[in-house]
Write an enzyme that holds these catalytic residues in place. Sequence first.
Site, mmCIF file in Angstrom:
data_model
loop_
_atom_site.group_PDB
_atom_site.id
_atom_site.type_symbol
_atom_site.label_atom_id
_atom_site.label_comp_id
_atom_site.label_asym_id
_atom_site.label_seq_id
_atom_site.Cartn_x
_atom_site.Cartn_y
_atom_site.Cartn_z
ATOM 1 N N GLN A 152 -3.604 -7.267 3.032
ATOM 2 C CA GLN A 152 -2.853 -7.297 4.278
ATOM 3 C C GLN A 152 -2.768 -5.893 4.879
ATOM 4 O O GLN A 152 -3.754 -5.162 4.871
ATOM 5 C CB GLN A 152 -1.499 -7.960 4.001
ATOM 6 C CG GLN A 152 -1.696 -9.437 3.629
ATOM 7 C CD GLN A 152 -0.535 -10.045 2.869
ATOM 8 O OE1 GLN A 152 -0.220 -9.641 1.767
ATOM 9 N NE2 GLN A 152 0.116 -11.036 3.480
ATOM 10 N N TYR A 210 -0.882 1.443 4.433
ATOM 11 C CA TYR A 210 -0.870 2.770 5.052
ATOM 12 C C TYR A 210 -1.747 3.710 4.242
ATOM 13 O O TYR A 210 -1.778 3.659 3.009
ATOM 14 C CB TYR A 210 0.554 3.322 5.096
ATOM 15 C CG TYR A 210 0.634 4.807 5.377
ATOM 16 C CD1 TYR A 210 0.468 5.297 6.670
ATOM 17 C CD2 TYR A 210 0.838 5.728 4.344
ATOM 18 C CE1 TYR A 210 0.517 6.666 6.937
ATOM 19 C CE2 TYR A 210 0.892 7.086 4.602
ATOM 20 C CZ TYR A 210 0.725 7.546 5.892
ATOM 21 O OH TYR A 210 0.762 8.894 6.149
ATOM 22 N N HIS A 211 -2.486 4.572 4.936
ATOM 23 C CA HIS A 211 -3.204 5.668 4.287
ATOM 24 C C HIS A 211 -2.815 6.965 4.986
ATOM 25 O O HIS A 211 -2.622 6.985 6.206
ATOM 26 C CB HIS A 211 -4.716 5.483 4.384
ATOM 27 C CG HIS A 211 -5.236 4.326 3.593
ATOM 28 N ND1 HIS A 211 -4.837 4.060 2.301
ATOM 29 C CD2 HIS A 211 -6.149 3.363 3.911
ATOM 30 C CE1 HIS A 211 -5.471 2.985 1.867
ATOM 31 N NE2 HIS A 211 -6.256 2.544 2.812
ATOM 32 N N ALA A 254 -2.114 0.680 -4.421
ATOM 33 C CA ALA A 254 -2.607 -0.535 -3.773
ATOM 34 C C ALA A 254 -4.087 -0.719 -4.088
ATOM 35 O O ALA A 254 -4.817 0.249 -4.318
ATOM 36 C CB ALA A 254 -2.406 -0.458 -2.263
ATOM 37 N N ILE A 255 -4.518 -1.974 -4.070
ATOM 38 C CA ILE A 255 -5.923 -2.316 -4.301
ATOM 39 C C ILE A 255 -6.386 -3.250 -3.187
ATOM 40 O O ILE A 255 -5.678 -4.181 -2.811
ATOM 41 C CB ILE A 255 -6.110 -3.009 -5.663
ATOM 42 C CG1 ILE A 255 -5.806 -2.036 -6.804
ATOM 43 C CG2 ILE A 255 -7.534 -3.556 -5.810
ATOM 44 C CD1 ILE A 255 -5.827 -2.682 -8.176
ATOM 45 N N GLY A 297 -11.529 -0.106 -2.435
ATOM 46 C CA GLY A 297 -11.095 0.246 -3.780
ATOM 47 C C GLY A 297 -9.601 0.317 -3.927
ATOM 48 O O GLY A 297 -8.912 -0.699 -3.849
ATOM 49 N N ALA A 311 -5.725 2.960 -3.747
ATOM 50 C CA ALA A 311 -5.002 4.123 -3.237
ATOM 51 C C ALA A 311 -3.778 4.357 -4.113
ATOM 52 O O ALA A 311 -2.977 3.436 -4.322
ATOM 53 C CB ALA A 311 -4.575 3.901 -1.790
ATOM 54 N N CYS A 371 1.454 -4.551 2.338
ATOM 55 C CA CYS A 371 0.773 -5.589 1.555
ATOM 56 C C CYS A 371 1.467 -6.942 1.657
ATOM 57 O O CYS A 371 1.345 -7.789 0.774
ATOM 58 C CB CYS A 371 0.632 -5.174 0.100
ATOM 59 S SG CYS A 371 -0.308 -3.645 -0.092
#
Length: 233
Positions: free
Chosen positions: A87, A90-91, A159-160, A172, A174, A190
């Site tokens: 879903q 954030y990065h 997160a994946i 991948g 984070a 997510c």
Amino acid sequence: MRDGLVEMLHPPGELAPVEWRVAANLTPYEEALATMAARAAAIADGRAAELVWLLEHPALYTAGTSARPQELIEARFPVHTTGRGGQFTYHGPGQRIAYVMLDLKRRTPDVRRFVVTLEEWIIRTLAAFGVDGGRRDERIGVWVRRPDKGDGHEDKIAAIGIRVQRWVTLHGLAINIAPDLTHFAGIVPCGVADARYGVTSLADLGVRADMAEVDAAMRREFEGLFGRTEAAI
């Protein structure tokens, strides 16, 4: 371990080393997508080695294939629609992203096993810093219990989100090292809206670790699960 699925994700025979690349600067998201797509195609065609690419992005949100519009609360940063599963997430700076391009045909052609092994990679990396991360059957990613925030409270620390094309993996994971956690407030991370579950980072947990230290732990634990790596020239 989930259903006994975690094991070294490669067959008994020897594999060529996985290329290990670390970006020195913030990488624009569209540039990363283009690089991943080209590299994955080359891996599938047998023209390139498998690759793990560690990087950071400028602040942005991504919407996976299961993202719902109502989960974007406030578009504080650019929003990118992407082909990975999952879903909204954030990065941003302070978050270690690992884009993992592996050929599952050469390893184990089992996507579920691959995801569980990614979770194990994160869990072992966090353990190197004294953090007890765990997987949850009903919630993807890696979580830590936070009794200091209330009974039953847990925070997500990693997160994946993956995609698989021609049995080659893209995207991948984070891991939150020291990002600005307030930036997650613009989305339902997510898709988990329950107030008992939040977001955390190593810094938020009081762990002092810089990116280079985390990278070293990630590489060591990756090799224990996926096989040898070789630094990019």
